[in-house]
Design an enzyme around this catalytic site. Structure first.
Site, PDB file in Angstrom:
ATOM      1  N   GLY A 191       2.865   2.293  10.880  1.00 56.08           N
ATOM      2  CA  GLY A 191       3.825   3.384  10.802  1.00 56.08           C
ATOM      3  C   GLY A 191       4.553   3.658  12.107  1.00 56.08           C
ATOM      4  O   GLY A 191       5.257   4.661  12.223  1.00 56.08           O
ATOM      5  N   LYS A 224       0.154   4.228  -0.212  1.00 53.06           N
ATOM      6  CA  LYS A 224      -0.463   5.428   0.388  1.00 53.06           C
ATOM      7  C   LYS A 224      -0.260   6.613  -0.576  1.00 53.06           C
ATOM      8  O   LYS A 224      -0.241   6.401  -1.785  1.00 53.06           O
ATOM      9  CB  LYS A 224       0.079   5.670   1.794  1.00 53.06           C
ATOM     10  CG  LYS A 224      -0.030   4.390   2.644  1.00 53.06           C
ATOM     11  CD  LYS A 224       0.164   4.584   4.108  1.00 53.06           C
ATOM     12  CE  LYS A 224       0.002   3.239   4.822  1.00 53.06           C
ATOM     13  NZ  LYS A 224       0.082   3.334   6.268  1.00 53.06           N
ATOM     14  N   ASN A 270       0.870  -1.181   0.000  1.00 50.57           N
ATOM     15  CA  ASN A 270       0.000   0.000   0.000  1.00 50.57           C
ATOM     16  C   ASN A 270       0.901   1.224   0.000  1.00 50.57           C
ATOM     17  O   ASN A 270       1.495   1.569   1.015  1.00 50.57           O
ATOM     18  CB  ASN A 270      -0.888  -0.023   1.257  1.00 50.57           C
ATOM     19  CG  ASN A 270      -1.691   1.260   1.409  1.00 50.57           C
ATOM     20  OD1 ASN A 270      -1.751   2.087   0.490  1.00 50.57           O
ATOM     21  ND2 ASN A 270      -2.313   1.427   2.576  1.00 50.57           N
ATOM     22  N   GLU A 288      -5.013  -4.910  10.462  1.00 49.88           N
ATOM     23  CA  GLU A 288      -4.006  -3.878  10.657  1.00 49.88           C
ATOM     24  C   GLU A 288      -4.257  -3.160  11.985  1.00 49.88           C
ATOM     25  O   GLU A 288      -5.072  -2.224  12.034  1.00 49.88           O
ATOM     26  CB  GLU A 288      -4.065  -2.855   9.521  1.00 49.88           C
ATOM     27  CG  GLU A 288      -3.767  -3.446   8.165  1.00 49.88           C
ATOM     28  CD  GLU A 288      -3.198  -2.404   7.216  1.00 49.88           C
ATOM     29  OE1 GLU A 288      -2.118  -2.666   6.676  1.00 49.88           O
ATOM     30  OE2 GLU A 288      -3.801  -1.329   7.044  1.00 49.88           O
ATOM     31  N   SER A 327       3.868  -2.083  10.231  1.00 43.28           N
ATOM     32  CA  SER A 327       5.315  -2.127  10.444  1.00 43.28           C
ATOM     33  C   SER A 327       5.958  -3.442   9.985  1.00 43.28           C
ATOM     34  O   SER A 327       6.901  -3.938  10.611  1.00 43.28           O
ATOM     35  CB  SER A 327       5.658  -1.829  11.912  1.00 43.28           C
ATOM     36  OG  SER A 327       5.246  -0.505  12.250  1.00 43.28           O
TER      37      SER A 327
HETATM   38  P1  13P Z   1       3.308   0.500   7.635  1.00 44.86           P
HETATM   39  O1  13P Z   1       3.811  -0.787   6.993  1.00 44.86           O
HETATM   40  O2  13P Z   1       3.996   1.709   7.156  1.00 44.86           O
HETATM   41  O3  13P Z   1       3.231   0.355   9.108  1.00 44.86           O
HETATM   42  O4  13P Z   1       1.781   0.673   7.117  1.00 44.86           O
HETATM   43  C1  13P Z   1       0.907  -0.395   7.159  1.00 44.86           C
HETATM   44  C2  13P Z   1      -0.306  -0.034   6.420  1.00 44.86           C
HETATM   45  O5  13P Z   1      -1.058   0.848   6.799  1.00 44.86           O
HETATM   46  C3  13P Z   1      -0.585  -0.769   5.176  1.00 44.86           C
HETATM   47  O6  13P Z   1      -1.888  -0.548   4.726  1.00 44.86           O
END
Ligand code: 13P
Length: 262
Positions: free
Chosen positions: A180, A14, A12, A174, A220
């Site tokens: 994050g 983002k 993802n 999640e 993470s």
């Molecule tokens: P991180 O891997 O940056 O923690 O994000 C996870 C996430 O939100 C994937 O959709």
């Protein structure tokens, strides 16, 4: 007999990487996996870029026959009409978009997406043959108050209302506190909740669908911890954020079977 579920390693992105960067990234990831003699088909590799990248990514994947799936990060609950700024599942399907992330915690948090909205988006995706990747997860406060499974399980129950028993879906667990933060759940925590979520799918859609539905862990995930999650029987892959936009890191995540000798 147990059904084998193809592991799904999904990135993802983002709101990162414009369409030019996306094209470069997909090519580099493809080369990286080739150079490492990664066996195509041993896992499914999925990328979820921003909307503006999708057409370029689709064209590249199609032209170069790159064995990656791709998806969008959100979808409108409506098919068409006066909904300024929204993107319909119908349009995604026309672009050969296979998946769409629905109900990510960042959308629940910053865009007030309720379980009802998430449910309607799941329906919209399914109406057009786009597989929803339904995200659920508890906050740190929820964890303290209700334990790990209660909130994500309740979110999934709501998302699956009115979904047909034979629907193709993916679920992503999640935990909000792990996203994050650099503080991933332990493989045991992920397993416990993913098993509970499989129970929710079984209850809502029946045991056959539950057995073939892939349930991912996200929060993470990195090259250094992916193998621990993938050893768990109910964790069928990962939804990776930050580490998914670093070619070498995501390439190593995809190759988890090799570099840690699972
Ligand atoms: P991180 O891997 O940056 O923690 O994000 C996870 C996430 O939100 C994937 O959709």
């Amino acid at each position: 007999m147990a059904v084998s579920r193809t592991p799904f390693l999904a990135g993802n992105w983002k709101m990162n990487l414009d369409h030019l960067q996306a094209v470069a990234f997909v090519q580099k990831l493809h080369w990286s996996l080739r150079d490492a003699a990664h066996e195509d088909g041993s896992v499914e590799v999925g990328i979820f870029p921003p909307f503006t990248d999708l057409r370029s990514v689709q064209t590249l994947i199609d032209a170069d026959r790159i064995p990656f799936s791709f998806g969008a990060q959100d979808v409108s609950e409506h098919d068409a009409g006066a909904y300024t700024g929204e993107v319909s599942a119908q349009f995604l399907a026309k672009l050969q978009v296979g998946y769409v992330i629905v109900g990510h915690s960042e959308r629940r948090q910053y865009h007030n997406e309720t379980d009802e909205v998430v449910g309607r988006k799941v329906q919209a995706a399914l109406r057009h043959g786009v597989v929803p990747v339904i995200c659920v997860g508890e906050t740190a406060e929820d964890l303290e108050e209700h334990g790990a499974s209660a909130v994500p399980a309740a979110q999934l129950v709501r998302a699956l209302e009115d979904v047909a028993a034979d629907a193709d879906i993916v679920v992503a667990y999640e935990p909000v506190w792990a996203i994050g933060s650099g503080q991933a759940a332990t493989p045991q925590q992920a397993q416990e909740v993913c098993a509970a979520l499989r129970g929710v799918v079984a209850e809502a859609l029946g045991p056959v669908t539950a057995e073939r539905t892939r349930i991912l862990y996200g929060g993470s995930v990195k090259a250094g911890n992916i193998a621990g999650f993938m050893r768990e029987p109910d964790v069928d892959g990962a939804l990776v954020g930050g580490a998914s936009i670093v070619v070498d890191e995501f390439s190593a995540i995809v190759r988890y079977q090799k570099h840690v000798g699972v």
